[in-house]
Design an enzyme around this catalytic site. Structure first.
Site, PDB file in Angstrom:
ATOM      1  N   CYS A   1       0.833  -1.214   0.000  1.00 41.95           N
ATOM      2  CA  CYS A   1       0.000   0.000   0.000  1.00 41.95           C
ATOM      3  C   CYS A   1       0.862   1.255   0.000  1.00 41.95           C
ATOM      4  CB  CYS A   1      -0.922  -0.019   1.223  1.00 41.95           C
ATOM      5  SG  CYS A   1      -1.921   1.466   1.362  1.00 41.95           S
TER       6      CYS A   1
ATOM      7  N   CYS B   1      -0.598   4.187   2.065  1.00 38.76           N
ATOM      8  CA  CYS B   1      -0.421   4.037   3.514  1.00 38.76           C
ATOM      9  C   CYS B   1       1.024   4.310   3.915  1.00 38.76           C
ATOM     10  CB  CYS B   1      -0.759   2.631   3.994  1.00 38.76           C
ATOM     11  SG  CYS B   1      -2.162   1.864   3.216  1.00 38.76           S
ATOM     12  N   ASP B   2       1.974   3.802   3.144  1.00 40.63           N
ATOM     13  CA  ASP B   2       3.355   3.721   3.641  1.00 40.63           C
ATOM     14  C   ASP B   2       4.382   4.612   2.951  1.00 40.63           C
ATOM     15  OD1 ASP B   2       2.498   1.874   5.497  1.00 40.63           O
ATOM     16  OD2 ASP B   2       2.844   0.173   4.174  1.00 40.63           O
TER      17      ASP B   2
END
Ligand code: NAP
Length: 308
Positions: free
Chosen positions: A135, A138-139
């Site tokens: 992701c 997200c990261d």
């Protein structure tokens, strides 16, 4: 038929499930939407969607989900957080076992989507969430000015690698062939991006690191068999998707990859049970196709109930 708890139960609330809910509510069906975690599905972690009509500038996956969810709620449909553990389609009245109870319904639309596939190489599992990710939204911020590897050559790998370049110093895009699978416009953008170096004809063989996290990825050239290590701080794996069908077991016909077999009316091998979106054996997995599948599935579910 005995009275069922619901006319229709929709399993999953990504774009497919949410669209089915809108159409079912407008057909005045007594409908329940079940979602294991939170509405949205895979597009929740999609940074930017620019091929869904109606948004000329594009829209973030999270915003699109929010708008779709608002639309579902406007029609008074309940989205319940609960997991379907098993299905019983042995009688006309279908039974679904949830975490806390069993419910009955006349029809079901399965719109559970798919999840990122894993490579199964050493280090992948050990470092998952600690340097290995699927992701970018997200990261990516954890890798500001760092070097990362991205594995895969499809739309996801290429689109998300481009997104990563907003943060990172460099992305090694590792692909097992000498040609990308991704759509042409994404390929052109990747080729034009100075921060992306494509490592052709190569597959990862292990993700390596220490208690401090990922330090390198080992790769092998599939043509020459030459092995090498790339120093990276993180590794993103986008090598395709697997259908979220664990709860189905043998209740329905699935293809050899586990995607639900459904026809142009979204009918599965069980009358009154429909599949829509990425979980279906479909030639194209897009928000636009998921939405189209679901409109048909809900329409067909309403027809089926009418004829009971
Ligand atoms: P995908 O299209 O199936 O591509 C998977 C990629 O991973 C392929 O390039 C494949 O290589 C590679 N791969 C598979 N197994 C591998 C392995 N064991 N080792 C190394 N490489 C491996 O999957 P996706 O990119 O996740 O896309 C899934 C679906 O969502 C597609 O239908 C896609 O079009 C859609 N999608 C669309 C968009 C968009 O429209 N912007 C964005 C994201 C996803 P090969 O090419 O050699 O097979």
């Amino acid at each position: 038929m005995k009275a069922a708890d619901y006319d229709l139960v929709i399993i999953g609330s990504g774009p497919a499930g949410l669209t089915a809910a809108i159409y079912a509510a407008r057909a005045r069906l007594n409908v329940l939407v079940l979602e294991k975690v939170a509405p949205g599905g895979q597009i929740l972690v999609t940074d930017w969607i620019e091929n869904f009509p109606g948004f000329p500038e594009g829209i973030s996956g999270a915003d699109l989900v929010m708008k779709m969810t608002e639309q579902v709620r406007r029609f008074g449909v309940e989205i319940e957080t609960n997991e379907v553990l098993s299905l019983d389609f042995s009688e006309d009245m279908k039974k679904l076992t949830l975490n806390d109870r069993t419910i009955s319904t006349k029809t079901v639309i399965i719109a559970t989507g798919a999840s990122p596939r894993k490579l199964g190489i050493p280090g992948e599992e050990d470092f998952f969430g600690k340097g290995v990710s699927a992701c970018a939204t997200c990261d990516a911020p954890f890798y500001r000015d760092k070097v990362v590897a991205a594995v895969g050559g499809g739309d996801t790998a290429v689109q998300e690698s481009i997104y990563l370049t907003r943060f990172v110093k460099k992305v090694y895009l590792i692909h097992r062939r000498n040609e990308l699978r991704a759509t042409r416009i994404l390929q052109e953008r990747a080729f034009a991006n100075d921060k992306i170096e494509i490592v052709w004809d190569s597959v990862p063989t292990s993700v390596n690191g220490s208690i401090f996290g990922v330090e390198s990825i080992s790769i092998k050239n599939v043509k020459t068999d030459e092995a090498s290590d790339l120093s990276v701080d993180g590794c993103f794996i986008w090598v395709g998707i697997s259908p979220n069908t664990g709860f189905i077991k043998d209740a329905l016909e699935v293809d050899k990859s586990g995607f639900i077999v459904a026809n142009a009316k979204m009918e599965t091998s069980v009358p009154g049970v429909y599949a829509a979106g990425d979980v279906r054996n479909t030639p194209l997995r897009q928000v636009a196709t998921a939405v189209g599948d679901s409109a048909i599935a809900a329409f067909e579910a309403a027809n089926y109930i009418e004829n009971l």
